[in-house]
Design a protein around this motif. Structure first.
Motif, PDB file in Angstrom:
ATOM      1  N   TYR A   1       0.830  -1.202   0.000  1.00  0.00           N
ATOM      2  CA  TYR A   1       0.000   0.000   0.000  1.00  0.00           C
ATOM      3  C   TYR A   1       0.867   1.255   0.000  1.00  0.00           C
ATOM      4  O   TYR A   1       2.024   1.211   0.396  1.00  0.00           O
ATOM      5  CB  TYR A   1      -0.871   0.050   1.260  1.00  0.00           C
ATOM      6  CG  TYR A   1      -1.805  -1.107   1.393  1.00  0.00           C
ATOM      7  CD1 TYR A   1      -3.075  -1.062   0.831  1.00  0.00           C
ATOM      8  CD2 TYR A   1      -1.423  -2.260   2.073  1.00  0.00           C
ATOM      9  CE1 TYR A   1      -3.943  -2.132   0.947  1.00  0.00           C
ATOM     10  CE2 TYR A   1      -2.282  -3.336   2.190  1.00  0.00           C
ATOM     11  CZ  TYR A   1      -3.551  -3.260   1.626  1.00  0.00           C
ATOM     12  OH  TYR A   1      -4.396  -4.322   1.735  1.00  0.00           O
ATOM     13  N   GLN A   2       0.246   2.361  -0.379  1.00  0.00           N
ATOM     14  CA  GLN A   2       0.806   3.680  -0.141  1.00  0.00           C
ATOM     15  C   GLN A   2      -0.200   4.424   0.720  1.00  0.00           C
ATOM     16  O   GLN A   2      -1.401   4.419   0.435  1.00  0.00           O
ATOM     17  CB  GLN A   2       1.034   4.460  -1.444  1.00  0.00           C
ATOM     18  CG  GLN A   2       2.232   4.007  -2.205  1.00  0.00           C
ATOM     19  CD  GLN A   2       2.462   4.828  -3.458  1.00  0.00           C
ATOM     20  OE1 GLN A   2       1.538   5.392  -4.030  1.00  0.00           O
ATOM     21  NE2 GLN A   2       3.702   4.877  -3.882  1.00  0.00           N
ATOM     22  N   PHE A   3       0.299   5.052   1.771  1.00  0.00           N
ATOM     23  CA  PHE A   3      -0.532   5.837   2.677  1.00  0.00           C
ATOM     24  C   PHE A   3       0.068   7.228   2.714  1.00  0.00           C
ATOM     25  O   PHE A   3       1.274   7.372   2.936  1.00  0.00           O
ATOM     26  CB  PHE A   3      -0.543   5.195   4.071  1.00  0.00           C
ATOM     27  CG  PHE A   3      -1.394   5.916   5.073  1.00  0.00           C
ATOM     28  CD1 PHE A   3      -2.689   6.299   4.776  1.00  0.00           C
ATOM     29  CD2 PHE A   3      -0.894   6.194   6.326  1.00  0.00           C
ATOM     30  CE1 PHE A   3      -3.471   6.949   5.712  1.00  0.00           C
ATOM     31  CE2 PHE A   3      -1.670   6.844   7.276  1.00  0.00           C
ATOM     32  CZ  PHE A   3      -2.960   7.222   6.965  1.00  0.00           C
ATOM     33  N   ALA A   4      -0.758   8.251   2.457  1.00  0.00           N
ATOM     34  CA  ALA A   4      -0.216   9.593   2.334  1.00  0.00           C
ATOM     35  C   ALA A   4      -1.122  10.638   2.959  1.00  0.00           C
ATOM     36  O   ALA A   4      -2.345  10.495   2.972  1.00  0.00           O
ATOM     37  CB  ALA A   4       0.000   9.936   0.863  1.00  0.00           C
ATOM     38  N   TYR A   5      -0.481  11.685   3.443  1.00  0.00           N
ATOM     39  CA  TYR A   5      -1.140  12.939   3.774  1.00  0.00           C
ATOM     40  C   TYR A   5      -0.784  13.887   2.638  1.00  0.00           C
ATOM     41  O   TYR A   5       0.385  13.998   2.268  1.00  0.00           O
ATOM     42  CB  TYR A   5      -0.639  13.482   5.109  1.00  0.00           C
ATOM     43  CG  TYR A   5      -1.140  14.878   5.401  1.00  0.00           C
ATOM     44  CD1 TYR A   5      -2.483  15.092   5.681  1.00  0.00           C
ATOM     45  CD2 TYR A   5      -0.279  15.962   5.371  1.00  0.00           C
ATOM     46  CE1 TYR A   5      -2.953  16.364   5.941  1.00  0.00           C
ATOM     47  CE2 TYR A   5      -0.742  17.240   5.633  1.00  0.00           C
ATOM     48  CZ  TYR A   5      -2.084  17.430   5.913  1.00  0.00           C
ATOM     49  OH  TYR A   5      -2.544  18.697   6.165  1.00  0.00           O
ATOM     50  N   LEU A   6      -1.782  14.535   2.061  1.00  0.00           N
ATOM     51  CA  LEU A   6      -1.567  15.364   0.878  1.00  0.00           C
ATOM     52  C   LEU A   6      -1.939  16.812   1.161  1.00  0.00           C
ATOM     53  O   LEU A   6      -2.939  17.073   1.843  1.00  0.00           O
ATOM     54  CB  LEU A   6      -2.419  14.845  -0.290  1.00  0.00           C
ATOM     55  CG  LEU A   6      -2.251  13.351  -0.613  1.00  0.00           C
ATOM     56  CD1 LEU A   6      -3.371  12.884  -1.538  1.00  0.00           C
ATOM     57  CD2 LEU A   6      -0.898  13.099  -1.240  1.00  0.00           C
ATOM     58  N   VAL A   7      -1.149  17.729   0.653  1.00  0.00           N
ATOM     59  CA  VAL A   7      -1.462  19.155   0.760  1.00  0.00           C
ATOM     60  C   VAL A   7      -1.698  19.697  -0.643  1.00  0.00           C
ATOM     61  O   VAL A   7      -1.153  19.188  -1.628  1.00  0.00           O
ATOM     62  CB  VAL A   7      -0.333  19.948   1.466  1.00  0.00           C
ATOM     63  CG1 VAL A   7      -0.185  19.501   2.907  1.00  0.00           C
ATOM     64  CG2 VAL A   7       0.987  19.810   0.743  1.00  0.00           C
ATOM     65  N   ALA A   8      -2.523  20.722  -0.724  1.00  0.00           N
ATOM     66  CA  ALA A   8      -2.836  21.318  -2.016  1.00  0.00           C
ATOM     67  C   ALA A   8      -1.612  22.018  -2.579  1.00  0.00           C
ATOM     68  O   ALA A   8      -0.958  22.808  -1.896  1.00  0.00           O
ATOM     69  CB  ALA A   8      -3.993  22.297  -1.867  1.00  0.00           C
ATOM     70  N   GLY A   9      -1.317  21.725  -3.826  1.00  0.00           N
ATOM     71  CA  GLY A   9      -0.199  22.367  -4.511  1.00  0.00           C
ATOM     72  C   GLY A   9      -0.652  23.631  -5.223  1.00  0.00           C
ATOM     73  O   GLY A   9      -1.849  23.942  -5.275  1.00  0.00           O
ATOM     74  N   PRO A  10       0.272  24.370  -5.800  1.00  0.00           N
ATOM     75  CA  PRO A  10      -0.055  25.650  -6.420  1.00  0.00           C
ATOM     76  C   PRO A  10      -0.919  25.541  -7.676  1.00  0.00           C
ATOM     77  O   PRO A  10      -1.563  26.510  -8.063  1.00  0.00           O
ATOM     78  CB  PRO A  10       1.320  26.243  -6.760  1.00  0.00           C
ATOM     79  CG  PRO A  10       2.228  25.072  -6.848  1.00  0.00           C
ATOM     80  CD  PRO A  10       1.693  24.062  -5.877  1.00  0.00           C
TER      81      PRO A  10
END
Length: 105
Positions: free
Chosen positions: A33-42
């Motif tokens: 699996y991949q588990f991620a926290y994502l932030v909005a990019g420009p």
């Protein structure tokens, strides 16, 4: 890595979800699996901050790689070179998700 925390997260989440502090994503990849926290990019994209790759062996998963595109320079850890830091940051991500979702073990 705490297997109970992973099982709790896996039972309460799949795909991508927007929570109060940002976006979280779980997706199956070859062998785990991949588990991620994502932030909005420009440009409206979502950047991993961080993303951990978990390898599944039977009923157990273990972190094998972590990347953080929001760090400068980009953070790129692997189990071969940075196992302690990799496990520490993986546990921090698991704890963060559990806290924000108000889950309990």
């Amino acid at each position: 890595m705490n297997q109970q925390k992973w099982q709790l997260i896996k039972a309460n989440f799949d795909g991508t979800e927007t929570l109060s502090d940002g976006y979280y994503r779980i997706r199956e990849v070859d062998g785990g699996y991949q588990f991620a926290y994502l932030v909005a990019g420009p440009c409206g994209d979502k950047n991993p901050h961080p993303e951990v790759t978990l390898h599944q062996e039977g009923n157990l998963v273990r972190p094998i790689r972590l990347r953080d595109w929001e760090e400068t320079p980009i953070l790129n850890l692997s189990e071969e070179n940075d196992l302690d830091k990799l496990e520490e940051l993986t546990d921090q991500l698991l704890d963060r998700f559990i806290r924000i979702k108000n889950l309990s073990l």
